[in-house]
Design an enzyme around this catalytic site. Structure first.
Site, mmCIF file in Angstrom:
data_model
loop_
_atom_site.group_PDB
_atom_site.id
_atom_site.type_symbol
_atom_site.label_atom_id
_atom_site.label_comp_id
_atom_site.label_asym_id
_atom_site.label_seq_id
_atom_site.Cartn_x
_atom_site.Cartn_y
_atom_site.Cartn_z
ATOM 1 N N GLY A 1 0.815 -1.219 0.000
ATOM 2 C CA GLY A 1 0.000 0.000 0.000
ATOM 3 C C GLY A 1 0.843 1.261 0.000
ATOM 4 N N CYS A 2 1.893 1.266 0.789
ATOM 5 C CA CYS A 2 2.749 2.451 0.871
ATOM 6 C C CYS A 2 3.514 2.673 -0.429
ATOM 7 C CB CYS A 2 3.699 2.324 2.053
ATOM 8 S SG CYS A 2 2.817 2.293 3.633
ATOM 9 N N THR A 3 3.878 1.594 -1.097
ATOM 10 C CA THR A 3 4.539 1.720 -2.395
ATOM 11 C C THR A 3 3.569 2.294 -3.421
ATOM 12 O OG1 THR A 3 6.041 -0.095 -1.885
ATOM 13 C CG2 THR A 3 5.725 0.442 -4.227
#
Length: 157
Positions: free
Chosen positions: A46-48
């Site tokens: 998700g952060c990527t």
């Protein structure tokens, strides 16, 4: 749980280290608008997705007068590896003690797979040229967040 920021409030100033170890201070951007986004952990799916969405929108955000700063509780070394791997061209800042996340209301109770714990709440705060909160969004989704933020700010691709 930390207090969430509201539109019109003064954005707390901070100084954090970026992926190369240099200090970055929010007040040094006074006179321009800054998108400060908080993400739980570098190099996670998700952060990527969110970081790459900001990277891919950086040109239009910059043309509209916005600077992007990403903040996570990751150490500087992990941020450097993440930034290099994903070709991120905006500063990622290390908030290992989560003091800035707490000041921005981005640290608090989370629930995941039936467990309750304290952690970083995916959030975005837009700080205007005078250092006030223009937009504060909490519990945002990684996928589609940047597109929604761009719409909320009236920025076309």
């Amino acid at each position: 749980m930390s207090q969430r920021l509201v539109t019109g409030a003064h954005a707390p100033d901070f100084t954090l280290r970026n992926a190369t170890g240099e200090e970055v201070t929010l007040s040094s951007f006074r006179g321009s608008s800054v998108i400060v986004y908080f993400y739980p952990a570098a190099a996670t799916p998700g952060c990527t997705t969110e970081a790459c969405d900001f990277r891919d929108s950086l040109s239009s955000l910059g043309a509209a007068g916005y600077t992007v700063l990403g903040i996570s509780p990751d150490p500087v070394g992990k941020l450097a590896a993440f930034s290099e791997k994903e070709s991120l061209t905006f500063p990622l800042l290390s908030d290992e003690d989560h003091a800035v996340a707490e000041a921005y209301g981005a640290w608090g109770e989370k629930k995941n797979y039936g467990k309750t714990y304290e952690g970083l709440i995916r959030s975005t705060v837009v700080v205007d040229a005078e250092g006030r909160v223009a937009v504060a969004q909490y519990n945002v989704r990684a996928t589609g967040h940047v597109a929604k933020l761009r719409r909320d700010l009236g920025i076309d691709r």
